[in-house]
Scaffold this motif. Structure first.
Motif, PDB file in Angstrom:
ATOM      1  N   GLU A  76       0.836  -1.206   0.000  1.00 49.36           N
ATOM      2  CA  GLU A  76       0.000   0.000   0.000  1.00 49.36           C
ATOM      3  C   GLU A  76       0.870   1.256   0.000  1.00 49.36           C
ATOM      4  N   LEU A  77       1.927   1.248   0.795  1.00 45.57           N
ATOM      5  CA  LEU A  77       2.828   2.402   0.837  1.00 45.57           C
ATOM      6  C   LEU A  77       3.505   2.626  -0.511  1.00 45.57           C
ATOM      7  N   ILE A  78       3.902   1.560  -1.162  1.00 37.32           N
ATOM      8  CA  ILE A  78       4.532   1.674  -2.483  1.00 37.32           C
ATOM      9  C   ILE A  78       3.553   2.289  -3.471  1.00 37.32           C
ATOM     10  N   ARG A  79       2.310   1.827  -3.450  1.00 37.64           N
ATOM     11  CA  ARG A  79       1.294   2.391  -4.349  1.00 37.64           C
ATOM     12  C   ARG A  79       1.041   3.868  -4.022  1.00 37.64           C
ATOM     13  N   THR A  80       1.004   4.201  -2.740  1.00 42.63           N
ATOM     14  CA  THR A  80       0.783   5.591  -2.332  1.00 42.63           C
ATOM     15  C   THR A  80       1.922   6.479  -2.797  1.00 42.63           C
ATOM     16  N   VAL A  81       3.150   6.016  -2.631  1.00 39.26           N
ATOM     17  CA  VAL A  81       4.311   6.802  -3.069  1.00 39.26           C
ATOM     18  C   VAL A  81       4.257   7.024  -4.577  1.00 39.26           C
ATOM     19  N   GLU A  82       3.932   5.999  -5.335  1.00 35.24           N
ATOM     20  CA  GLU A  82       3.863   6.128  -6.797  1.00 35.24           C
ATOM     21  C   GLU A  82       2.761   7.110  -7.200  1.00 35.24           C
ATOM     22  N   ARG A  83       1.598   7.013  -6.529  1.00 36.32           N
ATOM     23  CA  ARG A  83       0.496   7.938  -6.831  1.00 36.32           C
ATOM     24  C   ARG A  83       0.906   9.372  -6.520  1.00 36.32           C
ATOM     25  N   LEU A  84       1.573   9.575  -5.389  1.00 34.14           N
ATOM     26  CA  LEU A  84       2.004  10.923  -5.015  1.00 34.14           C
ATOM     27  C   LEU A  84       3.063  11.455  -5.979  1.00 34.14           C
ATOM     28  N   ARG A  85       3.940  10.599  -6.471  1.00 33.60           N
ATOM     29  CA  ARG A  85       4.924  11.030  -7.470  1.00 33.60           C
ATOM     30  C   ARG A  85       4.239  11.509  -8.738  1.00 33.60           C
ATOM     31  N   MET A  86       3.224  10.752  -9.169  1.00 34.85           N
ATOM     32  CA  MET A  86       2.496  11.137 -10.379  1.00 34.85           C
ATOM     33  C   MET A  86       1.747  12.454 -10.163  1.00 34.85           C
ATOM     34  N   GLU A  87       1.099  12.598  -9.006  1.00 43.48           N
ATOM     35  CA  GLU A  87       0.381  13.839  -8.703  1.00 43.48           C
ATOM     36  C   GLU A  87       1.356  15.013  -8.651  1.00 43.48           C
ATOM     37  N   ASN A  88       2.513  14.797  -8.046  1.00 43.65           N
ATOM     38  CA  ASN A  88       3.513  15.848  -7.941  1.00 43.65           C
ATOM     39  C   ASN A  88       3.983  16.290  -9.328  1.00 43.65           C
ATOM     40  N   ALA A  89       4.228  15.324 -10.209  1.00 48.18           N
ATOM     41  CA  ALA A  89       4.657  15.659 -11.577  1.00 48.18           C
ATOM     42  C   ALA A  89       3.567  16.459 -12.293  1.00 48.18           C
ATOM     43  N   ALA A  90       2.311  16.047 -12.126  1.00 47.64           N
ATOM     44  CA  ALA A  90       1.204  16.767 -12.759  1.00 47.64           C
ATOM     45  C   ALA A  90       1.083  18.184 -12.202  1.00 47.64           C
ATOM     46  N   LEU A  91       1.250  18.324 -10.904  1.00 47.77           N
ATOM     47  CA  LEU A  91       1.167  19.654 -10.289  1.00 47.77           C
ATOM     48  C   LEU A  91       2.316  20.549 -10.751  1.00 47.77           C
TER      49      LEU A  91
END
Length: 88
Positions: free
Chosen positions: A35-50
């Motif tokens: 779950e943490l790995i998935r959360t980190v990946e999602r946050l990386r993608m959101e950060n790149a989009a932002l």
């Protein structure tokens, strides 16, 4: 050691249960790590989009400031011409 001494010996290491409970704890930990790995990946993608969105907004802001300054210059020039016409 003699047989009597063997019976009196107590292992000082803490008892760790083996089997189902340990397996369940390990599965739970593995699930949380996934779950943490998935959360980190999602946050990386959101950060790149932002970051991309932020860069676009900065560019748009610069363009709007430029247009505003151009409009201000034109309005000031018109006012100057009108004042000059008044004095003639």
């Amino acid at each position: 050691m003699t047989a009597a001494a063997t019976r009196l010996y107590i292992d000082p290491r803490p008892h760790r249960p083996t089997g189902t409970m340990e397996h369940t704890s390990l599965n739970s930990l593995e699930h949380r790590i996934d779950e943490l790995i998935r959360t980190v990946e999602r946050l990386r993608m959101e950060n790149a989009a932002l970051r991309e969105s932020h860069a676009g907004l900065i560019t748009e802001r610069a363009r709007l400031i430029e247009k505003t300054e151009l409009a201000r210059t034109r309005v000031e020039a018109m006012i100057t011409r009108l004042k000059a016409m008044e004095h003639e």
